[in-house]
Design a protein around this motif. Structure first.
Motif, PDB file in Angstrom:
ATOM      1  N   LEU A  80      -3.841   4.262   0.818  1.00  0.00           N
ATOM      2  CA  LEU A  80      -3.790   3.472  -0.409  1.00  0.00           C
ATOM      3  C   LEU A  80      -4.751   2.295  -0.290  1.00  0.00           C
ATOM      4  O   LEU A  80      -4.732   1.574   0.716  1.00  0.00           O
ATOM      5  N   TYR A  81      -5.565   2.125  -1.323  1.00  0.00           N
ATOM      6  CA  TYR A  81      -6.473   0.975  -1.430  1.00  0.00           C
ATOM      7  C   TYR A  81      -6.203   0.292  -2.759  1.00  0.00           C
ATOM      8  O   TYR A  81      -6.004   0.955  -3.781  1.00  0.00           O
ATOM      9  N   LYS A  87      -4.500  -0.836   2.166  1.00  0.00           N
ATOM     10  CA  LYS A  87      -3.171  -1.444   2.180  1.00  0.00           C
ATOM     11  C   LYS A  87      -2.150  -0.677   3.009  1.00  0.00           C
ATOM     12  O   LYS A  87      -1.313  -1.283   3.668  1.00  0.00           O
ATOM     13  N   ALA A  88      -2.175   0.649   2.950  1.00  0.00           N
ATOM     14  CA  ALA A  88      -1.139   1.434   3.650  1.00  0.00           C
ATOM     15  C   ALA A  88      -1.599   2.878   3.760  1.00  0.00           C
ATOM     16  O   ALA A  88      -2.535   3.297   3.083  1.00  0.00           O
ATOM     17  N   HIS A  89      -0.914   3.629   4.628  1.00  0.00           N
ATOM     18  CA  HIS A  89      -1.213   5.056   4.748  1.00  0.00           C
ATOM     19  C   HIS A  89       0.054   5.828   5.094  1.00  0.00           C
ATOM     20  O   HIS A  89       1.083   5.243   5.448  1.00  0.00           O
ATOM     21  N   LYS A  90      -0.080   7.142   4.993  1.00  0.00           N
ATOM     22  CA  LYS A  90       1.026   8.024   5.331  1.00  0.00           C
ATOM     23  C   LYS A  90       0.440   9.292   5.930  1.00  0.00           C
ATOM     24  O   LYS A  90      -0.484   9.872   5.366  1.00  0.00           O
ATOM     25  N   VAL A  98       2.457  13.195  -2.907  1.00  0.00           N
ATOM     26  CA  VAL A  98       2.543  12.150  -1.884  1.00  0.00           C
ATOM     27  C   VAL A  98       3.045  10.860  -2.509  1.00  0.00           C
ATOM     28  O   VAL A  98       2.636  10.492  -3.608  1.00  0.00           O
ATOM     29  N   SER A  99       3.924  10.172  -1.797  1.00  0.00           N
ATOM     30  CA  SER A  99       4.382   8.845  -2.191  1.00  0.00           C
ATOM     31  C   SER A  99       4.144   7.900  -1.009  1.00  0.00           C
ATOM     32  O   SER A  99       4.569   8.186   0.103  1.00  0.00           O
ATOM     33  N   MET A 118      -6.554   3.091  -5.620  1.00  0.00           N
ATOM     34  CA  MET A 118      -7.163   4.339  -5.166  1.00  0.00           C
ATOM     35  C   MET A 118      -6.291   4.941  -4.078  1.00  0.00           C
ATOM     36  O   MET A 118      -5.864   4.249  -3.160  1.00  0.00           O
ATOM     37  N   ILE A 119      -6.026   6.237  -4.209  1.00  0.00           N
ATOM     38  CA  ILE A 119      -5.334   6.988  -3.167  1.00  0.00           C
ATOM     39  C   ILE A 119      -6.312   8.051  -2.705  1.00  0.00           C
ATOM     40  O   ILE A 119      -6.841   8.814  -3.505  1.00  0.00           O
ATOM     41  N   ARG A 120      -6.553   8.063  -1.398  1.00  0.00           N
ATOM     42  CA  ARG A 120      -7.578   8.947  -0.831  1.00  0.00           C
ATOM     43  C   ARG A 120      -6.962   9.810   0.263  1.00  0.00           C
ATOM     44  O   ARG A 120      -6.249   9.309   1.124  1.00  0.00           O
TER      45      ARG A 120
END
Length: 140
Positions: A80-81, A87-90, A98-99, A118-120
């Motif tokens: 997550l950007y 900011k965070a990842h999973k 994906v959440s 943005m979710i990459r």
């Protein structure tokens, strides 16, 4: 065959699935002779749609879940950007939905400002698969 075109400039519409594809063109003359182009390999990334917060939406307070849907399964990481800042990842394995949990306090921003979410998706080796973007407006 994906399509054909009989008038210059020659083109056709193509809606490919994600993955690797090889393209080539063939030209036919009135006598039935065929000319074939060199092939070109292309990689079509998976489509990513951010489902929360939705593109064009207004946000307020603390947003704690950032959700996305991928057109093809992701094996690796999803990050997550916000406004270009990580900011965070999973870590994920074979998922299309994906959440990511992250508390983004929109009250720290002026009303009416817009922000890029943005979710990459990344492979296990760190290669970028694809990105989804959502632009939101703050209104607290």
């Amino acid at each position: 065959m994906v399509g054909e075109s009989v008038n210059a400039p020659y083109s056709c519409d193509w809606q490919p699935d994600a993955g690797d594809h090889t393209l080539l063109a063939k030209a036919y003359d009135a006598a039935g002779n065929v000319g074939t182009s060199s092939s070109v390999s292309v990689e079509v990334p998976a489509k990513v749609t951010i489902t929360n917060p939705v593109n064009g939406s207004t946000v307020s307070g603390v947003i704690s879940n950032f959700d996305a849907t991928f057109s093809d399964p992701v094996f690796g990481n999803v990050k997550l950007y916000i406004d270009g800042v990580y900011k965070a990842h999973k870590g994920v394995q074979d998922v299309t939905d994906v959440s990511i949990s992250y508390n983004w306090d929109s009250t720290e921003y002026a009303d009416g400002t817009t922000h890029l979410i943005m979710i990459r998706g990344y492979t296990e080796n760190g290669k970028v698969l694809s990105s989804g973007i959502s632009v939101v407006t703050v209104d607290n």
